[in-house]
Design a protein around this motif. Structure first.
Motif, PDB file in Angstrom:
ATOM      1  N   SER A  60     -40.494  11.753 -29.888  1.00  0.00           N
ATOM      2  CA  SER A  60     -39.659  10.808 -29.165  1.00  0.00           C
ATOM      3  C   SER A  60     -38.738  11.588 -28.222  1.00  0.00           C
ATOM      4  O   SER A  60     -37.876  12.335 -28.669  1.00  0.00           O
ATOM      5  N   VAL A  61     -38.956  11.427 -26.940  1.00  0.00           N
ATOM      6  CA  VAL A  61     -38.221  12.167 -25.905  1.00  0.00           C
ATOM      7  C   VAL A  61     -36.908  11.449 -25.596  1.00  0.00           C
ATOM      8  O   VAL A  61     -36.901  10.224 -25.435  1.00  0.00           O
ATOM      9  N   PRO A  62     -35.784  12.175 -25.530  1.00  0.00           N
ATOM     10  CA  PRO A  62     -34.522  11.529 -25.161  1.00  0.00           C
ATOM     11  C   PRO A  62     -34.630  10.820 -23.804  1.00  0.00           C
ATOM     12  O   PRO A  62     -35.195  11.361 -22.848  1.00  0.00           O
ATOM     13  N   SER A  63     -34.118   9.593 -23.720  1.00  0.00           N
ATOM     14  CA  SER A  63     -34.238   8.768 -22.509  1.00  0.00           C
ATOM     15  C   SER A  63     -33.679   9.441 -21.262  1.00  0.00           C
ATOM     16  O   SER A  63     -34.185   9.252 -20.164  1.00  0.00           O
ATOM     17  N   ARG A  64     -32.643  10.258 -21.425  1.00  0.00           N
ATOM     18  CA  ARG A  64     -32.044  10.919 -20.256  1.00  0.00           C
ATOM     19  C   ARG A  64     -33.029  11.877 -19.573  1.00  0.00           C
ATOM     20  O   ARG A  64     -32.811  12.298 -18.449  1.00  0.00           O
ATOM     21  N   SER A  65     -34.129  12.195 -20.248  1.00  0.00           N
ATOM     22  CA  SER A  65     -35.134  13.101 -19.697  1.00  0.00           C
ATOM     23  C   SER A  65     -36.025  12.430 -18.655  1.00  0.00           C
ATOM     24  O   SER A  65     -36.755  13.099 -17.938  1.00  0.00           O
ATOM     25  N   LEU A  66     -35.966  11.104 -18.576  1.00  0.00           N
ATOM     26  CA  LEU A  66     -36.816  10.370 -17.631  1.00  0.00           C
ATOM     27  C   LEU A  66     -36.624  10.832 -16.188  1.00  0.00           C
ATOM     28  O   LEU A  66     -37.564  10.795 -15.394  1.00  0.00           O
ATOM     29  N   GLN A  67     -35.435  11.282 -15.850  1.00  0.00           N
ATOM     30  CA  GLN A  67     -35.157  11.703 -14.478  1.00  0.00           C
ATOM     31  C   GLN A  67     -36.005  12.903 -14.048  1.00  0.00           C
ATOM     32  O   GLN A  67     -36.189  13.146 -12.858  1.00  0.00           O
ATOM     33  N   TYR A  68     -36.544  13.669 -14.999  1.00  0.00           N
ATOM     34  CA  TYR A  68     -37.333  14.862 -14.692  1.00  0.00           C
ATOM     35  C   TYR A  68     -38.830  14.593 -14.628  1.00  0.00           C
ATOM     36  O   TYR A  68     -39.594  15.465 -14.235  1.00  0.00           O
ATOM     37  N   ILE A  69     -39.251  13.398 -15.044  1.00  0.00           N
ATOM     38  CA  ILE A  69     -40.667  13.107 -15.161  1.00  0.00           C
ATOM     39  C   ILE A  69     -41.072  12.060 -14.132  1.00  0.00           C
ATOM     40  O   ILE A  69     -40.506  10.968 -14.094  1.00  0.00           O
TER      41      ILE A  69
END
Length: 120
Positions: free
Chosen positions: A19-28
Motif C-alpha cells: 500500500s503506497v502512501p497517497s502523497r506519492s501519487l504526485q511522482y507517478i
C-alpha cells in the motif's frame, strides 16, 4: 533524488501487495489510466517492474502489485523493515525510480536501520 516514500512494512505489504502512501501519487504518471508499470532499480542494480494501481473513485490510494511479492521474497523482507522509493532517472537503464530495503535492528536497546542487500 527525492524520496517518494519511506514506509515501514505491515503484514499486508509482505503477504499481498504494498500500500503506497497517497502523497506519492504526485511522482507517478498514470496518464489517465488506473495502472502503470514502474521501472525501478534495486540496490543490486537489477531493474524490476512493479505494477502500480490506484483505486477507482475519489480516494485513489495506490498500491504495488505485480512484481512486488518477488522483491519481498528476493530480499527476504519482513514486517518492521522499511521500503524506501527514490525518484531517480537513469536513462541508461531506463528506470524512473530506485528502491532500497532497510532492516529494522535493535542494537543496545535502540532501533536502527541497516541497508538490506539482496541475499545470494
Amino acid at each position: 533524488m527525492e524520496v517518494v516514500f519511506n514506509k515501514e512494512l505491515k503484514p499486508t505489504d509482505i503477504q499481498h501487495r504494498f500500500s503506497v502512501p497517497s502523497r506519492s501519487l504526485q511522482y507517478i504518471d498514470f496518464a489517465g489510466e488506473f495502472s502503470v508499470d514502474l521501472r525501478v532499480k534495486d540496490s543490486s542494480g537489477e531493474v524490476r517492474v512493479f505494477r502500480c494501481r490506484k483505486r477507482h473513485g475519489e480516494y485513489a490510494k495506490p498500491e504495488l502489485s505485480r512484481g512486488w511479492r518477488r522483491y519481498v521474497t528476493d530480499y527476504e523482507l519482513r514486517v518492521g523493515d522499511r521500503a524506501v522509493l527514490l525518484a531517480e532517472e537513469d536513462r541508461r537503464l531506463g528506470s524512473q525510480f530506485r528502491i532500497e530495503a532497510k532492516r529494522r535492528i535493535i542494537l543496545f536497546g535502540q532501533e536502527v536501520r541497516g541497508d538490506l542487500p539482496r541475499p545470494d
